[in-house]
Design a protein around this motif. Structure first.
Motif, short mmCIF file in Angstrom:
data_model
loop_
_atom_site.label_atom_id
_atom_site.label_comp_id
_atom_site.label_asym_id
_atom_site.label_seq_id
_atom_site.Cartn_x
_atom_site.Cartn_y
_atom_site.Cartn_z
N MET A 30 -5.20 5.31 4.90
CA MET A 30 -4.96 5.30 3.46
C MET A 30 -4.09 4.12 3.05
O MET A 30 -4.32 3.50 2.01
N ASP A 77 -5.07 5.51 -8.74
CA ASP A 77 -4.17 6.32 -9.54
C ASP A 77 -3.97 7.65 -8.82
O ASP A 77 -4.60 7.93 -7.79
N ASN A 78 -3.13 8.50 -9.37
CA ASN A 78 -2.78 9.74 -8.67
C ASN A 78 -3.99 10.63 -8.44
O ASN A 78 -4.17 11.20 -7.35
N ARG A 79 -4.85 10.76 -9.46
CA ARG A 79 -6.04 11.61 -9.32
C ARG A 79 -6.97 11.07 -8.25
O ARG A 79 -7.46 11.83 -7.40
N THR A 80 -7.22 9.75 -8.28
CA THR A 80 -8.12 9.15 -7.29
C THR A 80 -7.52 9.23 -5.90
O THR A 80 -8.23 9.47 -4.92
N PHE A 81 -6.20 9.04 -5.81
CA PHE A 81 -5.53 9.13 -4.52
C PHE A 81 -5.74 10.51 -3.90
O PHE A 81 -6.06 10.62 -2.71
N GLN A 82 -5.58 11.56 -4.69
CA GLN A 82 -5.74 12.91 -4.17
C GLN A 82 -7.19 13.16 -3.73
O GLN A 82 -7.43 13.77 -2.68
N LEU A 83 -8.15 12.68 -4.51
CA LEU A 83 -9.55 12.86 -4.15
C LEU A 83 -9.89 12.07 -2.88
O LEU A 83 -10.54 12.58 -1.98
N ARG A 122 -7.85 11.13 -0.53
CA ARG A 122 -7.19 11.74 0.63
C ARG A 122 -7.90 13.01 1.08
O ARG A 122 -7.96 13.31 2.28
N SER A 123 -8.49 13.74 0.13
CA SER A 123 -9.15 15.00 0.49
C SER A 123 -10.48 14.77 1.21
O SER A 123 -10.96 15.66 1.91
#
Length: 205
Positions: free
Chosen positions: A72, A82-88, A90-91
């Motif tokens: 990552m 951005d935060n939303r894309t980062f979480q997606l 990472r998942s």
């Protein structure tokens, strides 16, 4: 002369990984197993290898190639998350999923020259691929190993890919048959992430 290096898929031999990494650092073109079939890989600065790929696959010079990253943190230096894309991201990574992301201002000079605003990135979940990226010490450019008339050639079949590609590349890392492709593709360059393609492993979205 092309080399076919038989390598263990789970515990890749360091000697063979370093041999392959050396060829790639020297500008070579390799056929490498991943978690979504065999793929063509080359170094960021290997212009000759990239031109060979374009000729073999009948691609124009504007065709976008995917960057294979090891982690990552590496992806975060090449793209804006951005935060939303980062979480997606990472998942779903590591795994057989390619993300189209806004390019970072810190792209390597070679990639900046293409003047692309987006970039394709994935983190493969396959030991051989990960070991190779680590040994080269930078992300690898990659594209599907498919010639223009390759519709019936299974990209995960090591023997079929060797027969089709070995004469065109400098080396093949042969880890036997690997998981089939293609990857899923998510375009996260806009306001809302969009699934562009569902791969062989359906996305849990």
């Amino acid at each position: 002369m092309s080399d076919r290096l038989e390598i263990h898929p789970v515990n890749p031999q360091p000697r063979l990984i370093e041999q392959a990494a050396g060829r790639i650092r020297d500008g070579g073109l390799a056929l490498c197993p991943t978690d979504a079939g065999y793929t063509l890989v080359w170094a960021l600065e290997a212009r000759d290898a990239e031109e060979r790929v374009q000729r073999l696959r009948a691609l124009d010079t504007k065709h976008p190639f995917t960057l294979l990253c090891s982690a990552m943190s590496e992806a975060g230096r090449l793209a804006r998350l951005d935060n939303r894309t980062f979480q997606l991201f990472r998942s779903l990574t590591p795994g057989p999923c390619t993300f189209i992301l806004p390019a970072s201002p810190e792209l390597p000079r070679r990639l900046k020259q293409t003047k692309r605003r987006t970039i394709g990135i994935r983190i493969p979940d396959f030991r051989v691929t990960q070991a190779l990226i680590a040994a080269v010490r930078e992300p690898l450019l990659s594209t599907t190993a498919a010639l223009p008339d390759d519709e019936d050639v299974p990209s995960h079949d090591a023997e079929a890919m060797s027969e089709r590609w070995l004469r065109h590349v400098d080396l093949m890392l042969d880890a036997g048959d690997c998981p089939p492709g293609p990857t899923s593709i998510i375009d996260a360059s806009g306001k809302e992430p969009q699934v562009v393609r569902q791969g062989f492993a359906p996305l849990p979205l």
